[in-house]
Design an enzyme around this catalytic site. Structure first.
Site, PDB file in Angstrom:
ATOM      1  N   GLU A   1       0.211  13.454  20.359  1.00 43.66           N
ATOM      2  CA  GLU A   1      -1.221  13.237  20.193  1.00 43.66           C
ATOM      3  C   GLU A   1      -1.955  14.278  21.031  1.00 43.66           C
ATOM      4  O   GLU A   1      -1.654  14.449  22.219  1.00 43.66           O
ATOM      5  CB  GLU A   1      -1.571  11.824  20.637  1.00 43.66           C
ATOM      6  CG  GLU A   1      -3.018  11.452  20.414  1.00 43.66           C
ATOM      7  CD  GLU A   1      -3.282   9.971  20.655  1.00 43.66           C
ATOM      8  OE1 GLU A   1      -4.423   9.636  20.987  1.00 43.66           O
ATOM      9  OE2 GLU A   1      -2.338   9.161  20.510  1.00 43.66           O
TER      10      GLU A   1
ATOM     11  N   LYS B   1      -5.997   9.753  15.703  1.00 35.39           N
ATOM     12  CA  LYS B   1      -4.869  10.498  16.271  1.00 35.39           C
ATOM     13  C   LYS B   1      -3.658   9.600  16.541  1.00 35.39           C
ATOM     14  O   LYS B   1      -2.534   9.929  16.180  1.00 35.39           O
ATOM     15  CB  LYS B   1      -5.296  11.167  17.588  1.00 35.39           C
ATOM     16  CG  LYS B   1      -6.346  12.233  17.454  1.00 35.39           C
ATOM     17  CD  LYS B   1      -6.626  12.902  18.798  1.00 35.39           C
ATOM     18  CE  LYS B   1      -7.322  11.994  19.806  1.00 35.39           C
ATOM     19  NZ  LYS B   1      -8.696  11.650  19.425  1.00 35.39           N
ATOM     20  N   THR B   2      -3.904   8.483  17.207  1.00 40.37           N
ATOM     21  CA  THR B   2      -2.796   7.620  17.609  1.00 40.37           C
ATOM     22  C   THR B   2      -2.052   7.088  16.394  1.00 40.37           C
ATOM     23  O   THR B   2      -0.813   7.097  16.346  1.00 40.37           O
ATOM     24  CB  THR B   2      -3.315   6.461  18.469  1.00 40.37           C
ATOM     25  OG1 THR B   2      -3.887   6.984  19.668  1.00 40.37           O
ATOM     26  CG2 THR B   2      -2.182   5.514  18.848  1.00 40.37           C
TER      27      THR B   2
END
Length: 465
Positions: free
Chosen positions: A165, A121-122
């Site tokens: 995110e 995600k990051t």
């Protein structure tokens, strides 16, 4: 013009303001003109960065840190019920707002791109934030790590796009209603909150159900993500487009080639009949897949895919995602946030490719007792990919110990898999231990979601001496 600040967010107080997610929301609110305050257990560079934005940051938790006129108290799921500031909020009748609700309020009125998945995600959120900035779209963004270029995890931009995110760990991503959502992968994790894959799928389905009418769900090639796409399609929602990303011929955004080049890769993606080739400044197949997902999502958000592909080359990394910390005595030290076996395996394989014939040594810190209890064997199996590993005690984070659950579960599994592993219970002894193991040309990877990241500079200092 900045979007209006919700009344509850005009004078917010954040408990645990130094956390990756909390600090980002606090920064954006401060940039929009809110009077922001908060507290954290210890001082940090993040706290200093917040102060530079005019945020009041108290160190330690105490009832008198909470101002009587605070409009809301913002918390994450990590904040315990007996926190003195939380108790004080109850006494004063100040509303308590979960971090996800605060973030959702910041996205109101903007075209949101939310990035979800068990892993990646990051990085993917960061790629989109950097590329959109490079294109002059001036996005707002909230990320779980600091971008290598701007050196920040969040920003309020004047543009119409908000990149966020979306955290599945506590189901909080179900609060968002993005225009475009990315789901990179779906696996069982966060065992304190999810008892089965059925619960995981149910949670991700609720997230997908919140995508705005006419929006898009972008899914990665991971089997769990494709199963989610199948479930979403079975619901018969006609106003939602599903775009698949992967190396298979059935993928809408098909990855044609991934050519490794040291700590970078050249990636070619076919999208809507056109091939786009660009450089990804992080090694490994999984990062190439992240970039392809970012390209597909940005295109669905209305950006020119050719320009977006070239803008993705501006991404130079994000903190703790195979981040080079430095080199000393001919040894390179890299930092990795990987803490789930899938992430560990992906980063270790990526570093194997980047290191060529050089040795790879790992300093691994398990994260959470519950995760170690459920996945300790798989973590040990992953460490067999390294030439040698040092394993620390479990970083508890928000959890209390579980009887019988220690790093020995990982060590036993690693040894059974043929790995060379050493237990080190005193974290301060790690730099000396590593200095006694390495030789010029080696790579050292500090790995885990806890404070193992602090060891990189310490190892470099010891090697330099």
């Amino acid at each position: 013009m900045a979007p209006a600040i919700p009344a509850a967010m005009e004078r917010p107080h954040f408990i645990g303001i130094g956390g990756a997610g909390m600090s980002g929301i606090a920064k954006i609110l401060a940039q929009r003109g809110a009077k922001v305050a908060g507290s954290d257990a210890k001082d940090s560079p993040t706290a200093e960065a917040l102060r530079a934005h005019g945020v009041t940051v108290h160190i330690g938790h105490a009832a008198d840190h909470l101002a009587d006129d605070a409009s809301a108290v913002v918390v994450s799921s990590a904040i315990r019920a007996d926190n003195p500031e939380l108790a004080r909020a109850a006494e004063l009748g100040i509303p308590v707002v979960h971090r996800s609700d605060a973030l959702a309020s910041l996205m109101d009125g903007l075209a949101a791109i939310a990035v979800a998945g068990t892993h990646g995600k990051t990085t993917t959120t960061s790629m989109l934030a950097v590329a959109l900035t490079e294109l002059g779209a001036d996005p707002s963004y909230a990320i779980g790590g600091d971008l290598a270029g701007p050196g920040t995890n969040a920003r309020h931009g004047a543009g119409e796009v908000f990149v966020a995110e979306a955290d599945e760990s506590d189901r909080s991503f179900q609060k968002y209603d993005p225009q475009v959502a990315i789901v990179l992968n779906v696996e069982l994790d966060h065992h304190a909150n999810y008892a089965s894959m059925d619960e995981i799928y149910e949670s991700f389905e609720k997230f997908a159900a919140k995508i705005r009418p006419g929006g898009t769900l972008v899914v990665g090639e991971h089997a769990g993500a494709r199963e989610l796409a199948r479930r979403v399609a079975a619901e018969g929602r006609q106003d939602l487009a599903v775009v698949t990303v992967g190396e298979g011929e059935d993928s809408d955004a098909r990855i044609l080639r991934i050519v490794p080049n040291g700590m970078k890769s050249e990636v070619t993606v076919a999208l809507d009949g056109t091939e786009h080739t660009f450089t990804v400044s992080v090694p490994g197949r999984h990062y190439a897949h992240n970039a392809a997902a970012a390209l597909a999502a940005g295109a669905r958000a209305g950006l020119d895919p050719a320009a977006l592909a070239q803008a993705l080359t501006a991404y130079t990394g994000v903190g703790r995602r195979l981040q080079l910390k430095g080199e000393a005595a001919g040894v390179q030290v890299i930092d990795s946030y990987a803490h789930h076996p899938t992430e560990m395996t992906a980063d270790l394989e990526a570093m194997r490719g980047a290191a060529g014939g050089s040795r790879l040594l790992v300093v691994f810190q398990p994260h959470l007792f519950s995760r170690t209890q459920e996945l300790g064997k798989e973590m040990g199996d992953a460490l067999a990919l390294a030439d040698a590993s040092v394993v620390l005690d479990i970083y508890p984070a928000r959890e209390d110990p579980i009887p019988g659950v220690t790093s020995e579960l990982i060590l036993d599994a690693a040894r059974a898999a043929g790995a060379d592993v050493t237990a080190v219970h005193d974290k301060t002894a790690v730099p000396g231990t590593i200095a006694g193991m390495v030789r010029p040309g080696d790579f050292v990877l500090t790995m885990g979601a806890g404070d193992v990241t602090d060891l990189g500079p310490q190892i470099l200092a010891r090697l330099a001496n």
